[in-house]
Motif scaffolding. Sequence first.
Motif, short mmCIF file in Angstrom:
data_model
loop_
_atom_site.label_atom_id
_atom_site.label_comp_id
_atom_site.label_asym_id
_atom_site.label_seq_id
_atom_site.Cartn_x
_atom_site.Cartn_y
_atom_site.Cartn_z
N ARG A 119 -13.05 -2.25 -3.39
CA ARG A 119 -12.00 -1.32 -3.29
C ARG A 119 -12.39 -0.49 -2.10
N SER A 120 -11.36 0.37 -1.60
CA SER A 120 -11.71 1.19 -0.43
C SER A 120 -12.24 2.49 -0.67
N LYS A 141 -13.63 6.07 -0.57
CA LYS A 141 -13.71 7.13 0.19
C LYS A 141 -14.99 8.18 0.38
N GLN A 145 -12.72 12.01 8.78
CA GLN A 145 -12.95 11.10 7.57
C GLN A 145 -14.27 10.92 7.32
C1 LIG Z 1 -6.33 -2.23 8.42
C2 LIG Z 1 -6.74 -1.12 7.44
C3 LIG Z 1 -6.72 0.17 7.48
C4 LIG Z 1 -7.27 0.80 6.99
N1 LIG Z 1 -7.64 2.35 7.30
C5 LIG Z 1 -8.07 3.20 6.58
C6 LIG Z 1 -8.56 4.51 6.95
O1 LIG Z 1 -8.71 4.87 8.05
N2 LIG Z 1 -9.04 5.18 5.95
C7 LIG Z 1 -9.26 5.05 4.70
O2 LIG Z 1 -9.55 5.69 3.75
N3 LIG Z 1 -8.59 3.82 4.13
C8 LIG Z 1 -8.09 2.90 5.06
N4 LIG Z 1 -7.74 1.60 4.50
C9 LIG Z 1 -7.80 1.57 3.21
C10 LIG Z 1 -6.53 1.31 2.64
O3 LIG Z 1 -6.01 2.43 2.36
C11 LIG Z 1 -6.59 0.47 1.35
O4 LIG Z 1 -7.02 -0.82 1.67
C12 LIG Z 1 -5.29 0.35 0.43
O5 LIG Z 1 -4.95 1.68 -0.04
C13 LIG Z 1 -5.68 -0.64 -0.93
O6 LIG Z 1 -6.57 -0.16 -1.50
P1 LIG Z 1 -7.98 -0.99 -1.70
O7 LIG Z 1 -8.46 -1.47 -0.55
O8 LIG Z 1 -8.78 -0.20 -2.52
O9 LIG Z 1 -7.30 -2.32 -2.64
C14 LIG Z 1 -7.35 0.61 5.55
C15 LIG Z 1 -7.06 -0.72 5.29
C16 LIG Z 1 -6.83 -1.60 6.00
C17 LIG Z 1 -6.61 -3.10 5.67
#
Ligand SMILES: Cc1cc2nc3c(=O)[nH]c(=O)nc-3n(C[C@H](O)[C@H](O)[C@H](O)COP(=O)(O)O)c2cc1C
Length: 200
Positions: free
Chosen positions: A11-12, A14, A67
């Motif tokens: 998951r992404s 923070k 960030q």
């Molecule tokens: C190309 C890309 C750029 C992203 N940039 C950011 C970002 O700058 N900051 C952030 O907090 N999340 C960023 N994300 C995370 C997305 O918000 C996240 O992948 C999406 O909401 C789905 O959630 P998950 O990865 O937890 O499944 C990015 C994701 C991708 C694929």
Amino acid sequence: MELEDAIVKRRSVKKFDPEFHLNDPQVERLISLALLSPTAFNIQNWRFLWLSDPNLRLEFRKIAWDQAQVTDASAFILIAADLKAWDRDPERYWRNQPDFAKTVVPAMGQYYRGKERIQRDEAMRSAGIAAQTLMLAAKGMGLDSCPMTGFNYDAAGSLIKLPKDYCLTMAVAVGRALEPANARGGQLPLSEVFFKNRFP
Ligand SMILES: Cc1cc2nc3c(=O)[nH]c(=O)nc-3n(C[C@H](O)[C@H](O)[C@H](O)COP(=O)(O)O)c2cc1C
């Protein structure tokens, strides 16, 4: 960790633990696994830049909407790509298969030469796949990650001295989560995104 488990659990994140550190061999292991990602013609056009200098990370955070992942993750890795990788001693991409190299190397030249858009598309494809490999490798090592494009690309290029003919694609922050990721935003149903044979 099973692969399916890693895919589901990636998951992404923070909020990373700023006190948690990765050593050089751990980061090198992550990058070594990312290097096993597929690339067209085995061109290996990605270039990974690990921002290990805390001051540089502080500078980068200023151009990344402040960030926190930029400074708090244990490793912050930029993925760039060499747009001209196809033209830089391409025999080495096939050094283990010299016979095949005789046909594939000229084909690479034909495929990319003079085609700026295809060169850039390839950069983004390769980097995207590598980023996902990196994030799954991190999950497999018990770590968390966040893919990131929320930064000023021109300012980032200057900060890191991005070489001519390289493009910056994205960043991946890796570390240990202090807090779980937010709830999933809402996945689209299979019926909206998956088709057979032709689009309706
Ligand atoms: C190309 C890309 C750029 C992203 N940039 C950011 C970002 O700058 N900051 C952030 O907090 N999340 C960023 N994300 C995370 C997305 O918000 C996240 O992948 C999406 O909401 C789905 O959630 P998950 O990865 O937890 O499944 C990015 C994701 C991708 C694929």
